[in-house]
Design an enzyme around this catalytic site. Structure first.
Site, PDB file in Angstrom:
ATOM      1  N   SER A 151       0.826  -1.199   0.000  1.00  0.00           N
ATOM      2  CA  SER A 151       0.000   0.000   0.000  1.00  0.00           C
ATOM      3  C   SER A 151       0.871   1.264   0.000  1.00  0.00           C
ATOM      4  O   SER A 151       1.594   1.513  -0.936  1.00  0.00           O
ATOM      5  CB  SER A 151      -0.966  -0.025   1.178  1.00  0.00           C
ATOM      6  OG  SER A 151      -1.910   1.013   1.093  1.00  0.00           O
ATOM      7  N   ASP A 327      -1.387   1.723  -4.266  1.00  0.00           N
ATOM      8  CA  ASP A 327      -2.254   0.623  -4.701  1.00  0.00           C
ATOM      9  C   ASP A 327      -3.690   1.077  -4.915  1.00  0.00           C
ATOM     10  O   ASP A 327      -4.580   0.252  -5.152  1.00  0.00           O
ATOM     11  CB  ASP A 327      -2.200  -0.541  -3.709  1.00  0.00           C
ATOM     12  CG  ASP A 327      -2.780  -0.201  -2.347  1.00  0.00           C
ATOM     13  OD1 ASP A 327      -2.689   0.982  -1.940  1.00  0.00           O
ATOM     14  OD2 ASP A 327      -3.325  -1.101  -1.682  1.00  0.00           O
ATOM     15  N   ASP A 329      -6.139   2.198  -3.154  1.00  0.00           N
ATOM     16  CA  ASP A 329      -7.299   1.866  -2.319  1.00  0.00           C
ATOM     17  C   ASP A 329      -7.693   3.029  -1.409  1.00  0.00           C
ATOM     18  O   ASP A 329      -8.743   2.966  -0.761  1.00  0.00           O
ATOM     19  CB  ASP A 329      -7.063   0.586  -1.507  1.00  0.00           C
ATOM     20  CG  ASP A 329      -5.979   0.701  -0.444  1.00  0.00           C
ATOM     21  OD1 ASP A 329      -5.194   1.680  -0.497  1.00  0.00           O
ATOM     22  OD2 ASP A 329      -5.910  -0.185   0.424  1.00  0.00           O
ATOM     23  N   ARG A 330      -6.876   4.085  -1.382  1.00  0.00           N
ATOM     24  CA  ARG A 330      -7.221   5.238  -0.553  1.00  0.00           C
ATOM     25  C   ARG A 330      -7.222   6.504  -1.413  1.00  0.00           C
ATOM     26  O   ARG A 330      -6.650   6.541  -2.500  1.00  0.00           O
ATOM     27  CB  ARG A 330      -6.238   5.383   0.606  1.00  0.00           C
ATOM     28  CG  ARG A 330      -6.191   4.141   1.491  1.00  0.00           C
ATOM     29  CD  ARG A 330      -5.546   4.402   2.818  1.00  0.00           C
ATOM     30  NE  ARG A 330      -4.219   4.971   2.682  1.00  0.00           N
ATOM     31  CZ  ARG A 330      -3.580   5.608   3.660  1.00  0.00           C
ATOM     32  NH1 ARG A 330      -4.157   5.765   4.828  1.00  0.00           N
ATOM     33  NH2 ARG A 330      -2.373   6.089   3.482  1.00  0.00           N
ATOM     34  N   THR A 401     -10.815  -0.389  14.332  1.00  0.00           N
ATOM     35  CA  THR A 401     -10.077   0.273  13.257  1.00  0.00           C
ATOM     36  C   THR A 401      -9.685  -0.719  12.176  1.00  0.00           C
ATOM     37  O   THR A 401      -9.221  -1.812  12.464  1.00  0.00           O
ATOM     38  CB  THR A 401      -8.812   0.925  13.826  1.00  0.00           C
ATOM     39  OG1 THR A 401      -9.181   1.793  14.894  1.00  0.00           O
ATOM     40  CG2 THR A 401      -8.091   1.725  12.771  1.00  0.00           C
ATOM     41  N   GLU A 425     -12.942   5.079   7.123  1.00  0.00           N
ATOM     42  CA  GLU A 425     -12.054   5.263   8.264  1.00  0.00           C
ATOM     43  C   GLU A 425     -11.249   6.533   8.044  1.00  0.00           C
ATOM     44  O   GLU A 425     -10.988   6.924   6.903  1.00  0.00           O
ATOM     45  CB  GLU A 425     -11.136   4.067   8.459  1.00  0.00           C
ATOM     46  CG  GLU A 425     -10.209   3.770   7.306  1.00  0.00           C
ATOM     47  CD  GLU A 425      -9.331   2.566   7.572  1.00  0.00           C
ATOM     48  OE1 GLU A 425      -9.413   1.983   8.661  1.00  0.00           O
ATOM     49  OE2 GLU A 425      -8.540   2.209   6.679  1.00  0.00           O
ATOM     50  N   LYS A 439     -11.930  -0.652   1.244  1.00  0.00           N
ATOM     51  CA  LYS A 439     -11.715   0.721   0.777  1.00  0.00           C
ATOM     52  C   LYS A 439     -11.346   0.713  -0.702  1.00  0.00           C
ATOM     53  O   LYS A 439     -10.634  -0.180  -1.172  1.00  0.00           O
ATOM     54  CB  LYS A 439     -10.669   1.428   1.626  1.00  0.00           C
ATOM     55  CG  LYS A 439      -9.344   0.742   1.804  1.00  0.00           C
ATOM     56  CD  LYS A 439      -8.504   1.545   2.780  1.00  0.00           C
ATOM     57  CE  LYS A 439      -7.155   0.886   3.060  1.00  0.00           C
ATOM     58  NZ  LYS A 439      -7.301  -0.372   3.842  1.00  0.00           N
TER      59      LYS A 439
END
Length: 610
Positions: A151, A327, A329-330, A401, A425, A439
């Protein structure tokens, strides 16, 4: 070296067949650097946030071909047993990888392990964003999914992320069961080091891309499209027209992939949504495992990570920056507001997404109830969604979390016939809908763009909308940061001092403590039975609620050597000066609290750079 460590070194020389790490290990053993040998060979990697993550080096505690082979053998054995016990599941796995050093080879090692047991293996032929793996698990009806990625971690790291047959990240007890199977399968199987041959795997990239973007398109706002017609299978026909309520030319958008995989996929999702093109940050478009233009490939770090994006945006008179991590995903967002760049926090983005999705839901369901609609957030995220739920009538729930908890909770709610509209998150992780129960920075980028374009048509920025939300729901001030600490003994000592054998502090920064929740110990003083309603976890996490309604949580990270803290203070103040006063009060209280609680080991900690 002691006898046990010598044995571990001998096992490595016997089993490792990859030349680079084998020679690296030989040089290390010859150096007789006992401390470094102990660090790498004295213990094994353990499953953390849904898998493994560590530096790429020789050693049992590191990411390398041998430890990936061992992890894959154990996982394959466990998945085979799981499918054998569940007749509705096929022994099928999907595997993807990002653009980091060694990622594609590690993915092939994983594929080889599953092939040796007779699995049907889908291995993407090119690097993909992480959200493609959970989507593919569901679409292809796989028993598990693997994504080789670290990530947003530094370039020397890599990781191995596991998704279960429900398309969510693995949680306990599955992670422990896999770990046990890994221990039972440490010796590489006969074909472990063999290369893949043609026909061993299936590349599903074209099929998954088409299905993913068709599904994402259905999330597009009703304000974006008119005259949408659907086929019997639910896919949208090509007769789509951008609604006049959104001016395509009102706002220019800049996008950075942060040297990761996101560029081509965000380009495709913008096309699927019918959105105008964006301005790419040219220096960061192509995947580059060296991440040459950023100290850390993490857009959450703020201005330091977004400097090139801001320079690009300013050259092109762009008012919005969207940034994925490597990656994809965020998602990070920066907004040009009153001539200055405002980097939105994860909580601010989450609040805006929640407003937008409620707005769209009501547009599509005029007069309809939201009693059956849920939004989720991690427990360290802002309680803005909870406040909105109390006003707007939807349901709110919180989890531990991490998206492994949010995703599995969303699946539980869907199984009970509830609709999950949004999960997030504060660490800039967002899940719009449930096409992906994890996500997803790709779809989130398109939704953020359409939201910003909609507001731009009203001559508003995302910051303007935030101010409106604060006026309506109250100002939710947050202050989050972290300390870096590589010494587990120091971390344990800090949290041991906070707990004091169950005698938690009764005051923080001079303010009385109303309640304490220690998830690690399963304790919550606010509950009648003093038992935490959140599951017990292995990492440290303690939350204090003070009499002035300040909430502050301290926790360790599952993927990084950090002690993180999260705080929130809710106020009815609506003016800029009132909000500033709340911010200052919060920062002062939290700074004093952190200094008091961390003081016993402050010399072993490195604070986050501003």
């Amino acid at each position: 070296m002691d006898t046990k460590l010598q044995e571990q070194c001998g096992f490595w020389l016997k089993y490792d067949k990859y030349p680079d790490t084998l020679e690296e290990a030989k040089r290390l053993f010859a150096s007789m650097d006992t401390e470094e040998i102990e660090r790498r060979f004295g213990s094994r990697m353990t499953f953390g946030t849904a898998g493994l993550r560590a530096p790429m080096q020789a050693g049992w505690a590191c990411m390398n071909d041998l430890t990936v082979i061992q992890a894959s053998q154990g996982l394959a054995k466990h998945v085979l047993e799981h499918t054998s016990a569940n007749n509705h599941l096929a022994f099928r796995v999907v595997i993807g990888f990002d653009g980091r050093h060694n990622s594609s080879r590690f993915a092939m090692r994983a594929a080889r392990a599953f092939k040796q047991l007779g699995a049907e293996v889908y291995l993407f032929g090119e690097m993909v964003p992480t959200p493609f793996i959970p989507f593919a698990v569901s679409h292809l009806q796989c028993a598990a999914g693997i994504m080789v990625t670290a990530s947003h971690n530094p370039k020397q790291d890599n990781g191995y992320k596991v998704y279960w047959s429900n398309a969510a990240q693995i949680i306990s007890p599955t992670d422990k069961e896999i770990a046990a199977k890994i221990e039972d399968n440490l010796e590489p199987w006969p074909q472990a080091w063999d290369p893949l041959t043609e026909g061993d795997t299936v590349d599903a990239l074209a099929e998954i891309s088409d299905a993913y973007f068709q599904a994402a398109r259905l999330i597009a706002s009703p304000h974006c499209f008119v005259n949408i017609s659907c086929t019997p299978t639910g896919t949208i026909s090509s007769q789509q027209y951008l609604a006049s309520s959104i001016d395509r030319n009102k706002l220019k958008i800049t996008y950075t992939a942060m040297h990761g995989v996101g560029y081509r996929y965000v380009e495709q999702v913008f096309s699927a949504f019918g959105l105008p093109g964006f301005i790419p940050v040219a220096e960061q478009v192509q995947p580059d495992p060296e991440f040459p233009t950023v100290e850390y490939p993490n857009p959450e770090e703020g201005k330091g990570a977004l400097q090139l994006a801001m320079a690009t945006a300013e050259r092109h008179s762009s008012g919005l920056i969207l940034a994925n991590d490597p990656d994809a995903d965020r998602l990070a967002i920066a907004v040009l507001h009153d001539g200055k760049w405002h980097i939105l926090t994860g909580n601010e983005i989450g609040s805006l997404f929640a407003w937008w999705l409620v707005h769209n839901y009501r547009t599509q369901h005029p007069g309809g109830s939201m009693d059956n609609v849920f939004m989720l957030a991690s427990t360290v995220s802002s309680k803005m969604l909870q406040t909105m739920a109390n006003v707007e009538g939807f349901q709110f729930d919180e989890t531990l979390t991490g998206f492994k908890w949010l995703g599995n909770r969303a699946i539980d709610l869907m199984s009970a016939n509830h609709e999950v509209l949004f999960s997030y998150e504060e660490a800039i992780g967002f899940c719009i809908g449930t096409n992906v129960v994890d996500k997803d920075g790709v779809t989130a980028a398109a939704v953020a763009a359409e939201m910003a374009l909609f507001l731009a048509a009203e001559d508003k920025t995302l910051v303007n909308k935030l101010e409106e939300l604060y006026a309506l729901y109250g100002y939710h001030a947050t202050f989050n940061s972290y300390y870096i600490c590589h010494d587990k003994m120091i971390i344990d000592r800090i949290f041991g001092n906070i707990r004091k054998d169950g005698r938690y502090p009764d005051k923080l920064a001079g303010v009385p403590v109303r309640a304490v929740r220690d998830v690690t110990m399963g304790f919550d003083s606010s509950q009648p039975d003093h038992v935490s309603r959140l599951p017990v976890q292995s990492g440290h996490m303690i939350t204090f609620v003070l009499e002035n309604n300040l909430t502050i949580t301290f926790r360790t990270s599952g993927t990084e050597p950090k002690i993180k803290f999260y705080s929130e203070l809710i106020s009815s103040g609506s003016t800029a000066s009132e909000r500033q006063a709340v911010d200052e009060q919060l920062r002062s209280l939290v700074t004093r609290t952190v200094e008091d609680l961390m003081q016993p080991a402050i010399n072993g900690l490195v604070p986050k750079k501003d």
